[in-house]
Design a protein around this motif. Sequence first.
Motif, PDB file in Angstrom:
ATOM      1  N   CYS B  33       0.810  -1.222   0.000  1.00 53.92           N
ATOM      2  CA  CYS B  33       0.000   0.000   0.000  1.00 53.92           C
ATOM      3  C   CYS B  33       0.845   1.274   0.000  1.00 53.92           C
ATOM      4  O   CYS B  33       0.296   2.380  -0.114  1.00 53.92           O
ATOM      5  N   ASN B  36       0.266   3.850  -2.632  1.00 48.58           N
ATOM      6  CA  ASN B  36      -1.120   4.239  -2.850  1.00 48.58           C
ATOM      7  C   ASN B  36      -1.714   3.598  -4.102  1.00 48.58           C
ATOM      8  O   ASN B  36      -2.666   4.096  -4.669  1.00 48.58           O
TER       9      ASN B  36
ATOM     10  N   LYS C  10     -10.098   4.477   9.916  1.00 47.38           N
ATOM     11  CA  LYS C  10      -8.963   5.290   9.507  1.00 47.38           C
ATOM     12  C   LYS C  10      -9.341   6.770   9.602  1.00 47.38           C
ATOM     13  O   LYS C  10     -10.504   7.144   9.414  1.00 47.38           O
ATOM     14  N   SER C  29       1.816  12.377   1.987  1.00 46.94           N
ATOM     15  CA  SER C  29       0.793  11.382   1.680  1.00 46.94           C
ATOM     16  C   SER C  29       1.268   9.973   2.023  1.00 46.94           C
ATOM     17  O   SER C  29       0.559   9.178   2.657  1.00 46.94           O
ATOM     18  N   CYS C  33      -0.108   7.665   5.450  1.00 47.09           N
ATOM     19  CA  CYS C  33      -0.859   6.427   5.187  1.00 47.09           C
ATOM     20  C   CYS C  33      -0.049   5.166   5.456  1.00 47.09           C
ATOM     21  O   CYS C  33      -0.581   4.058   5.389  1.00 47.09           O
ATOM     22  N   ASN C  36      -1.407   2.575   7.769  1.00 49.44           N
ATOM     23  CA  ASN C  36      -2.792   2.160   7.541  1.00 49.44           C
ATOM     24  C   ASN C  36      -3.755   2.807   8.536  1.00 49.44           C
ATOM     25  O   ASN C  36      -4.833   2.291   8.788  1.00 49.44           O
ATOM     26  N   VAL C  39      -6.371   7.691   5.520  1.00 47.14           N
ATOM     27  CA  VAL C  39      -6.619   7.533   4.088  1.00 47.14           C
ATOM     28  C   VAL C  39      -6.765   8.929   3.476  1.00 47.14           C
ATOM     29  O   VAL C  39      -7.434   9.800   4.032  1.00 47.14           O
TER      30      VAL C  39
END
Lengths: 398, 398, 398, 398
Positions: B33, B36, C10, C29, C33, C36, C39
């Motif tokens: 992840c 993204n 989240k 970003s 994230c 986790n 978002v």
Amino acid sequence: MGINEPLNRKLRMALVGGGQGSFIGRVHSIAACLDNRAVLTAGALSSNPERAKSSAPDYGIEDSRAYTSYQELIESELALPEDQRIDFVSIATPNHVHFEVAQAAVKAGFNVVCDKPMTYDLAQAEQLLETVQNSDVVFALSHNYTGYPLVRQARAMVLAGELGEINAIRSRYIQGWLRDSIESDDQKQAAWRTDPTKSGAAGAFGDIGTHAYNLGRFMTGLLPEQISCHLKTYVPGRRLDDYGTAVIRYENGALGTVTASQISHGRHCGLEIEIDGTKGSLTWHQENPNEMSFRRNGKAHQILVPPPEPEYQDRMGAGVCRLPAGHPEAFFEAFANIYIGAFDDMVKRAAGQPFDGRDSIYTNCYDGVEGMYFIQQCVASSGQDAAWVPLRHEAARR
Amino acid sequence: MGINEPLNRKLRMALVGGGQGSFIGRVHSIAACLDNRAVLTAGALSSNPERAKSSAPDYGIEDSRAYTSYQELIESELALPEDQRIDFVSIATPNHVHFEVAQAAVKAGFNVVCDKPMTYDLAQAEQLLETVQNSDVVFALSHNYTGYPLVRQARAMVLAGELGEINAIRSRYIQGWLRDSIESDDQKQAAWRTDPTKSGAAGAFGDIGTHAYNLGRFMTGLLPEQISCHLKTYVPGRRLDDYGTAVIRYENGALGTVTASQISHGRHCGLEIEIDGTKGSLTWHQENPNEMSFRRNGKAHQILVPPPEPEYQDRMGAGVCRLPAGHPEAFFEAFANIYIGAFDDMVKRAAGQPFDGRDSIYTNCYDGVEGMYFIQQCVASSGQDAAWVPLRHEAARR
Amino acid sequence: MGINEPLNRKLRMALVGGGQGSFIGRVHSIAACLDNRAVLTAGALSSNPERAKSSAPDYGIEDSRAYTSYQELIESELALPEDQRIDFVSIATPNHVHFEVAQAAVKAGFNVVCDKPMTYDLAQAEQLLETVQNSDVVFALSHNYTGYPLVRQARAMVLAGELGEINAIRSRYIQGWLRDSIESDDQKQAAWRTDPTKSGAAGAFGDIGTHAYNLGRFMTGLLPEQISCHLKTYVPGRRLDDYGTAVIRYENGALGTVTASQISHGRHCGLEIEIDGTKGSLTWHQENPNEMSFRRNGKAHQILVPPPEPEYQDRMGAGVCRLPAGHPEAFFEAFANIYIGAFDDMVKRAAGQPFDGRDSIYTNCYDGVEGMYFIQQCVASSGQDAAWVPLRHEAARR
Amino acid sequence: MGINEPLNRKLRMALVGGGQGSFIGRVHSIAACLDNRAVLTAGALSSNPERAKSSAPDYGIEDSRAYTSYQELIESELALPEDQRIDFVSIATPNHVHFEVAQAAVKAGFNVVCDKPMTYDLAQAEQLLETVQNSDVVFALSHNYTGYPLVRQARAMVLAGELGEINAIRSRYIQGWLRDSIESDDQKQAAWRTDPTKSGAAGAFGDIGTHAYNLGRFMTGLLPEQISCHLKTYVPGRRLDDYGTAVIRYENGALGTVTASQISHGRHCGLEIEIDGTKGSLTWHQENPNEMSFRRNGKAHQILVPPPEPEYQDRMGAGVCRLPAGHPEAFFEAFANIYIGAFDDMVKRAAGQPFDGRDSIYTNCYDGVEGMYFIQQCVASSGQDAAWVPLRHEAARR
């Protein structure tokens, strides 16, 4: 305290080999004299009589003691009164000449510091050992890397049990200067090292693999049992190995690996060793010789330096450090540490005191036999598709 | 440009394994992840149904897609409309479960990212390869170290001929966490790794020796011919090797050495590699992954860093570097680079475009077979006193 | 345990800035994230409305929540039901825009993670601090280097007294990318950083000198009293400093030195710090972030690594390490550690629990004021021939 | 070629200072004799006549030439026939005695190698310079770090323009051995170094700050204009500085920083320097002296080693390297390089040839004046709250 007390004088050195173009002769001369305990007095600097004479002024050797052969040197020095006569002979010739010079010097009663490998082959080495055993001389072999303070400390730590039982030794000596066939251009250092009639049965493994092997033996004292070895020649036309790797089984079940290369681009003297014990592990690298890693699970990784911090001082005498921490000592000083160990025994001998030429701190004739046996067995194993062959030599140091 | 263009949406990931106490499941999740391009959507996080359910909130997986078995996961996901269904399955179970999960996922048409070693044994690996070959899925194997930018650059430099012909590869993976019998204390990571029914035929050599071997294969592309291997178990009572060393003969005459240890005090992930070519040499160390040494005789020693300086930029796309030089990227980012390579192919597949699942930049099913073959032959050789055994697997990637 | 328990969902992130060509937007970003816990849901990615829209797909932001201005973002999000609305705004615009965005977001009740330097000048910073103090939002400032595990450990060790009284801090941030006037070629990163209307009163000292200063403050907690600073501009035509050095007198008598360079050839992110205490000393280097030297006279030099060995574990929670030792974590993970600290407080706030926004583990609004004051006083001192000027800001964190 | 051709004999050395308990006397003796170009012949080893006599055997100095004062030494040696008389005097006494010994030796026509700092204060230094200028002797000052091969190479590279215009010099010398008040325990080295009547006006800045400053001057040749300095004494009761930092403005607009510490736990001889030019940058660290980083934007980072690879060989003669690459040379060898530079000039003088005692490769009397001026101005600036004071001494080397 006087120099070399109770002698109170410098030891007189003779150099055999070391004429113009030599590298290791100059190293012996600097190392021997570094601590002001010896003075270079005589020499037979080349097998070429003219060069033997013409090289003498480079070293400040008087013409009267610049001999044209080692035979002349020994004979003439023996004829001198004892208070002028040399005390020891340093041998810095190509490998194939070591034996005869060393034999003659020992038989004449001179102490010897011999460059490694000790002889051309094992038979010579065994014979020389016998000669030394039958004499009362001091015999040192310049496995010079064992003179680094941290190598001595590693040995002391292992012997004191701080690493526990030793399970594994990984050592390597990686160089690159023979990557091309510079022997074809008659580069002197390359020419004799790649010539089996001068260098002996092995190339890289004889020249530097022996150092990597000896270093593990010196640090741990583990006794070898078997070896499997692969020698390779990568440079076309070369007559001896320029790369190789060996696996060693030690008597206690430990596994050793030794790799030597002279064909690794841009590498110089990459002699590295890692030792794994049940209680701790050590790593050391010759090109950055004043740091050693000591690691134990659950404890912070330690960087040990010479002279050792107080918590480690009982593990190594400060005797082989000339400077406070942070003032780096290096190759010459380590080499000189072989000499000062031998000098201590030479002084004892001269003073009629006993000394232990077998279990000495400096590498000696027993290491020399072991080294020649190592070379012989590496070549033998490699010739049989890397079969296991014995690596236990009863006569060599235990 | 949209995410995963022309898909313009994130890929949907399912995780098998990774329940509480797992280490590698979390790594897969973060790595997948990171850029993204994927979202963790479903999971069968444990073979224990209760734990499978209770672990789901840790990952933000909705309860409705937290399955209690991989069979349920595959079945249920297949039943979902295509625009909700997962795109790929990441397998992070203990080794012995990889095969059945992977087989089922591939057969169901899901792309797979499988942790290594690919299967429990070679037979499974060969069978899985066949299954993958008969499918059109993307199959990636997480030999994650191949994702480091400098490892990619090394490969590019070798393939571009900048090192010349390769003569030698020396790689090692040195750890210390299994120095004591922590499996006796039921430490979860240690327990399955030292259990031959879960880990496979080899211990340290299966777990990390394969990484060291694979790294050399990846960087150089040399094809192996024979191997001689010694495996040792130093910790009393342990059922698998915790130390070993192997020598590899490559088809072109090069010599490789691979050493793996899990008993070296204080060592963590000491994966190091050295490559010698006729034109240059490289060294790289995983614990300091943003530096690589490039050496050539007669030229200054260079320290290469990512992203590469302009003089090296044609050798490696900047695609696997997210940050300017000096901003270190590390383990997760390298792992993620395996994923983004696989994502590129998953997107192609989804868009009906062709992709090459064999000669991919990410390690794949062919590497998996080769890895299992490597393990099998290491164990075989070690069982025959380190005899030479073949290391050439025709079906695996050439 | 669920994500962001007791929220069990989240956090929803909005990004302001970060459009095509941005570097730091992508970093925010990824960092936010990584674990986790958040978002990316909405954005106002550029002050150019077209680019704001066209950049949204890069981040997977739905078109409906890709706003063309931060004002629109705040207004529209406020209008959404609470269970869809964003939780926090990350500000990744050029420096001169930080203030207005942050003010608006805080006033609207959104949590903020702001890139540093916090504002364009001190007056703005003080005003923003007041706004934050009058709100109940969480406000974090991305002095990201304070997120490295070993930086946290250094702080913990100092606070626990293991270094004794601190006497000296030497920190530096050495780069080379502005060695040439690349702003003349309109390189985007260089252009705004060397433009006083966008960057603020200082160039190198504002951009990276503040990091070097902040790092010493974070690690030691020492309170500054006076500063003497020399700023230099070496590249012809440049309007802001590209090199500088400052001396800091701390209240306890300690001496600090801060040097920043953007004109040192080949240097990337050479942020280094050395701390001398009466009981021990520490050194750390950002480009090799997983090693820290801890030295004490009379003891072996220690190399500390994350996660810490047991003997150091009480000094730092393992909370900021995601991987076992030897698996390097780096820039993104450190950046993410700022975020997870802020997330912990955002969750508390959402759950109606108290949190301490002043003495937080993540750098915050107080650090921001201090940073702007530092810049202002550096410029002031430099303008007066490096005269001593005060460096004690009562409103900033004590 | 003979030793010291055309002299064809070793130079005869006298040592003043160096009696039992001395550190630097032994260093001078080893360094001077390392290359077999000098022999230690006479000495006045202590101001205590008894110790002067009893220390002589340590050095192998004959009792007849073991003098009880430097006055006696000079007088007696002058009385000897020229072919026995010493050629040079090495001064290794505490700082406050340097001047009178050097004056006397120079006036008597003996060459001098003086330990640094050259004198007790600037007035003495200026007077000594005048004496030397009015003589024809060779005068060397042992800023020994300038003898390292890579320091010489750095100088050669700067002078050849390979770094372009120099903008910044950052140098530091970090030690920790005076962290505690060991002078209270009468540790000999600490006692005189912290005693203003013996050491001079500065402590750490005089002892090691001068080295850090001199190193930058030597490498770059930049001419200083002004200095601002802060000296601190952290150890209670100490009478001289044990920590300090200075900023230097060079005539060409470059900025220098010099930091010296003797209170940094566990640090030994952390002399480091970084030089930034418009075309390239260099970094070097004394504790790892055989590596130097050379960096240029857009090019790979280079690690230079001695002896230099062919692409750098025109920048430095191999004359100061005794060994091939990879055989580390260190502190003694660097120190010896000061001596061999001076020996070359002593031989020229003895042979009636001209030599340039001002623009010599070895540090000399001009560096000595500059060093004393540096110390004086540092103390002056520090006493005025770090005000700018001049650092331009017309009589010193330009």
